[in-house]
Design an enzyme around this catalytic site. Structure first.
Site, PDB file in Angstrom:
ATOM      1  N   PRO A  24     -32.360  48.597 -54.653  1.00  0.00           N
ATOM      2  CA  PRO A  24     -32.947  49.766 -55.325  1.00  0.00           C
ATOM      3  C   PRO A  24     -34.377  50.034 -54.847  1.00  0.00           C
ATOM      4  O   PRO A  24     -35.166  49.101 -54.708  1.00  0.00           O
ATOM      5  CB  PRO A  24     -32.936  49.359 -56.809  1.00  0.00           C
ATOM      6  CG  PRO A  24     -32.845  47.867 -56.816  1.00  0.00           C
ATOM      7  CD  PRO A  24     -32.095  47.491 -55.576  1.00  0.00           C
ATOM      8  N   CYS A  26     -37.457  52.940 -55.632  1.00  0.00           N
ATOM      9  CA  CYS A  26     -38.009  54.142 -56.266  1.00  0.00           C
ATOM     10  C   CYS A  26     -38.429  55.149 -55.204  1.00  0.00           C
ATOM     11  O   CYS A  26     -39.033  54.771 -54.200  1.00  0.00           O
ATOM     12  CB  CYS A  26     -39.252  53.787 -57.073  1.00  0.00           C
ATOM     13  SG  CYS A  26     -38.889  52.875 -58.567  1.00  0.00           S
ATOM     14  N   ALA A  58     -34.431  52.607 -59.440  1.00  0.00           N
ATOM     15  CA  ALA A  58     -34.484  52.406 -60.887  1.00  0.00           C
ATOM     16  C   ALA A  58     -34.281  53.765 -61.556  1.00  0.00           C
ATOM     17  O   ALA A  58     -35.025  54.718 -61.306  1.00  0.00           O
ATOM     18  CB  ALA A  58     -35.838  51.819 -61.275  1.00  0.00           C
ATOM     19  N   GLN A 101     -28.933  51.412 -60.667  1.00  0.00           N
ATOM     20  CA  GLN A 101     -29.799  50.475 -61.380  1.00  0.00           C
ATOM     21  C   GLN A 101     -30.338  51.198 -62.610  1.00  0.00           C
ATOM     22  O   GLN A 101     -30.998  52.239 -62.491  1.00  0.00           O
ATOM     23  CB  GLN A 101     -30.965  50.000 -60.497  1.00  0.00           C
ATOM     24  CG  GLN A 101     -31.754  48.900 -61.206  1.00  0.00           C
ATOM     25  CD  GLN A 101     -32.993  48.455 -60.465  1.00  0.00           C
ATOM     26  OE1 GLN A 101     -33.821  49.270 -60.084  1.00  0.00           O
ATOM     27  NE2 GLN A 101     -33.127  47.155 -60.265  1.00  0.00           N
ATOM     28  N   TYR A 182     -40.636  44.887 -66.069  1.00  0.00           N
ATOM     29  CA  TYR A 182     -40.247  46.041 -66.870  1.00  0.00           C
ATOM     30  C   TYR A 182     -39.685  45.580 -68.222  1.00  0.00           C
ATOM     31  O   TYR A 182     -39.659  44.384 -68.523  1.00  0.00           O
ATOM     32  CB  TYR A 182     -39.302  46.943 -66.066  1.00  0.00           C
ATOM     33  CG  TYR A 182     -40.010  47.516 -64.853  1.00  0.00           C
ATOM     34  CD1 TYR A 182     -41.168  48.286 -65.007  1.00  0.00           C
ATOM     35  CD2 TYR A 182     -39.580  47.237 -63.556  1.00  0.00           C
ATOM     36  CE1 TYR A 182     -41.866  48.773 -63.905  1.00  0.00           C
ATOM     37  CE2 TYR A 182     -40.280  47.726 -62.450  1.00  0.00           C
ATOM     38  CZ  TYR A 182     -41.421  48.496 -62.630  1.00  0.00           C
ATOM     39  OH  TYR A 182     -42.120  48.970 -61.556  1.00  0.00           O
ATOM     40  N   ARG A 230     -30.438  42.581 -62.504  1.00  0.00           N
ATOM     41  CA  ARG A 230     -31.491  42.044 -61.642  1.00  0.00           C
ATOM     42  C   ARG A 230     -32.529  41.461 -62.572  1.00  0.00           C
ATOM     43  O   ARG A 230     -32.973  42.126 -63.502  1.00  0.00           O
ATOM     44  CB  ARG A 230     -32.092  43.160 -60.782  1.00  0.00           C
ATOM     45  CG  ARG A 230     -33.385  42.757 -60.089  1.00  0.00           C
ATOM     46  CD  ARG A 230     -33.907  43.800 -59.112  1.00  0.00           C
ATOM     47  NE  ARG A 230     -33.304  43.625 -57.803  1.00  0.00           N
ATOM     48  CZ  ARG A 230     -33.864  44.019 -56.642  1.00  0.00           C
ATOM     49  NH1 ARG A 230     -35.040  44.627 -56.641  1.00  0.00           N
ATOM     50  NH2 ARG A 230     -33.262  43.844 -55.497  1.00  0.00           N
TER      51      ARG A 230
HETATM   52  C1  LIG Z   1     -40.373  51.674 -51.855  1.00  0.00           C
HETATM   53  C2  LIG Z   1     -39.831  50.586 -52.727  1.00  0.00           C
HETATM   54  C3  LIG Z   1     -39.342  50.903 -53.979  1.00  0.00           C
HETATM   55  C4  LIG Z   1     -38.783  49.905 -54.789  1.00  0.00           C
HETATM   56  N1  LIG Z   1     -38.216  50.260 -55.981  1.00  0.00           N
HETATM   57  C5  LIG Z   1     -37.511  49.339 -56.682  1.00  0.00           C
HETATM   58  C6  LIG Z   1     -36.713  49.721 -57.790  1.00  0.00           C
HETATM   59  O1  LIG Z   1     -36.554  50.903 -58.119  1.00  0.00           O
HETATM   60  N2  LIG Z   1     -36.076  48.740 -58.474  1.00  0.00           N
HETATM   61  C7  LIG Z   1     -36.175  47.416 -58.112  1.00  0.00           C
HETATM   62  O2  LIG Z   1     -35.590  46.558 -58.763  1.00  0.00           O
HETATM   63  N3  LIG Z   1     -36.900  47.045 -57.035  1.00  0.00           N
HETATM   64  C8  LIG Z   1     -37.525  47.964 -56.309  1.00  0.00           C
HETATM   65  N4  LIG Z   1     -38.181  47.596 -55.160  1.00  0.00           N
HETATM   66  C9  LIG Z   1     -38.100  46.191 -54.709  1.00  0.00           C
HETATM   67  C10 LIG Z   1     -36.976  46.030 -53.696  1.00  0.00           C
HETATM   68  O3  LIG Z   1     -35.702  46.332 -54.255  1.00  0.00           O
HETATM   69  C11 LIG Z   1     -36.927  44.594 -53.128  1.00  0.00           C
HETATM   70  O4  LIG Z   1     -36.623  43.706 -54.171  1.00  0.00           O
HETATM   71  C12 LIG Z   1     -38.256  44.183 -52.475  1.00  0.00           C
HETATM   72  O5  LIG Z   1     -38.784  45.229 -51.689  1.00  0.00           O
HETATM   73  C13 LIG Z   1     -38.069  42.960 -51.586  1.00  0.00           C
HETATM   74  O6  LIG Z   1     -37.078  43.194 -50.601  1.00  0.00           O
HETATM   75  P1  LIG Z   1     -37.432  43.580 -49.067  1.00  0.00           P
HETATM   76  O7  LIG Z   1     -38.301  42.466 -48.528  1.00  0.00           O
HETATM   77  O8  LIG Z   1     -36.092  43.632 -48.378  1.00  0.00           O
HETATM   78  O9  LIG Z   1     -38.154  44.890 -49.061  1.00  0.00           O
HETATM   79  C14 LIG Z   1     -38.766  48.560 -54.341  1.00  0.00           C
HETATM   80  C15 LIG Z   1     -39.296  48.252 -53.089  1.00  0.00           C
HETATM   81  C16 LIG Z   1     -39.803  49.237 -52.271  1.00  0.00           C
HETATM   82  C17 LIG Z   1     -40.309  48.865 -50.899  1.00  0.00           C
END
Ligand SMILES: Cc1cc2nc3c(=O)[nH]c(=O)nc-3n(C[C@H](O)[C@H](O)[C@H](O)COP(=O)(O)O)c2cc1C
Length: 371
Positions: A24, A26, A58, A101, A182, A230
């Site tokens: 997920p 945002c 989210a 999510q 959250y 999550r």
């Molecule tokens: C732009 C952006 C938006 C994110 N929005 C959410 C979200 O809406 N919900 C969530 O649980 N995590 C969110 N995350 C966290 C990611 O889902 C992920 O757990 C985190 O970036 C680590 O993974 P990665 O190293 O592959 O980026 C977001 C991360 C990024 C970079």
């Protein structure tokens, strides 16, 4: 040897073609919680096989539960119609299954979108009063209003209503957002939950509200569709929610029909100290998988195909989720398949760029073709 990363996995009535999940993320592209054309483009690109499962950002259960005024929501008929348009589009043209999510930001709501500088939203930019387990703010952000019994019942109903809408839209899988500081996380962590009623104090009480929410949502979500959560398995702060408590939480969720845990960490307290390195949260996923006996997704700085393969093949996690790696390269799974020597099906329209149809797919083949 056969790839585990590219082997199917079945959760209830849903079989995913591989173990790769678009995490997920945002997008801050919504007005009044509605999905926009941006969502068609963003989720549409991932739905062409970026992973067996593509998760929405989210998606918030109420206006007050949004992180920012530009966040996606699922609390109105317009929200439902605009998001359905996106999911229909992804399913018509894409090959991935679609997940939602479902979220409530609690005390971390009423923020300015990061694109506009982030931080608590000032009053003249439409700040609203947030809610939480206790009147304790995140760092120096405004303190939320502590939810009383009727507030708890209302928020639980909002989660249920959003779950019903998500099923009507046609999502294949639902994930409750219980991490990153959250609302649901604010209840389980002793740092943000300072209540002295049946929802605060010992872990059994701190878990009560998230478990009640999960149980109520599971009851309205079809039996053949998977529902998971999550959550942050560590606050990374002395005296915070920790991996041992996470195992107990995961066991209790499993009892309520939770099909998987998407294991993340942190986000609850600005004092957190996280040792960021490739796969920095995998050990937490592995612990929960082993000790709570529940399927898990690992996430966080998983970038290389071989690393993702090792995580799944060695039994540390059942699935891997990628966020930034997918934004950087929405064709990550295609290239991972190639790197791991696996042949996968491309969408028909793109079949001519599959490695077996186009020598340019790898430099090696290109060189051979030129000989
Ligand atoms: C732009 C952006 C938006 C994110 N929005 C959410 C979200 O809406 N919900 C969530 O649980 N995590 C969110 N995350 C966290 C990611 O889902 C992920 O757990 C985190 O970036 C680590 O993974 P990665 O190293 O592959 O980026 C977001 C991360 C990024 C970079």
């Amino acid at each position: 040897m056969a790839s585990k990363l590219f082997s199917p996995i079945t959760l209830r009535g849903l079989t995913l073609s591989d173990r790769i999940v678009v995490a997920p993320m945002c997008q801050y592209a919504s007005e009044d919680g509605n999905a926009a054309d941006w969502h068609l483009m963003n989720l549409g690109q991932y739905a062409m096989g970026a992973g067996g499962l593509v998760m929405t950002e989210a998606t918030h259960v109420s206006p007050e539960g949004r992180i920012t005024p530009r966040c996606l929501g699922l609390y109105s008929d317009d929200n439902e119609a605009t998001l359905k348009r996106v999911v229909d589009f992804c399913k018509q043209w894409g090959t991935s299954h679609m997940a939602i999510q479902i979220a409530h930001a609690g005390r971390k709501g009423s923020n300015r979108p990061p694109l506009n500088g982030g931080g608590a939203l000032p009053a003249d930019e439409g700040a609203w009063e947030t809610v939480g387990p206790s009147a304790a703010g995140f760092g120096d952000w405004p303190a939320p209003r502590a939810l009383d019994d009727s507030g708890l019942a209302r928020v639980k109903q909002e989660f249920v209503d959003a779950t019903i809408r998500a099923d009507r839209i046609g999502f294949d899988l639902a994930e409750m957002h219980g991490g990153h500081g959250y609302l649901l996380h604010q209840f389980v962590s002793p740092i943000s939950n300072q209540r002295n009623d049946g929802y605060g104090g010992p872990l059994e009480n701190r878990m009560r509200f998230p478990l009640e929410v999960f149980e109520a949502c599971r009851a309205v979500w079809p039996d053949d569709k998977p529902m998971g959560i999550r959550f942050s398995a560590s606050d990374w702060v002395e005296g915070g929610f920790n991996p041992e408590e996470s195992v107990i939480y995961a066991r209790a969720l499993k009892q309520l029909g939770c099909d998987f845990v998407d294991v993340t960490s942190g986000g609850l307290d600005p004092r957190q100290k996280i040792d960021l390195r490739p796969g920095y949260q995998v050990h937490l996923a592995e612990k929960i998988r082993n000790e709570a006996d529940i399927p898990v997704m690992a996430v966080g700085l998983i970038v290389e195909p071989e690393h993702a393969e090792e995580i799944v093949a060695s039994g540390k996690a059942d699935m891997v989720a990628l966020a930034r790696g997918m934004m950087d390269n929405p064709r990550w799974a295609w290239h991972a398949a190639q790197a791991l020597g696996v042949e996968i099906k491309y969408p028909d329209q793109y079949a001519r760029c599959a490695p077996n149809a186009w020598p340019g797919a790898s430099q090696k083949k290109l060189a051979l073709a030129a000989e």
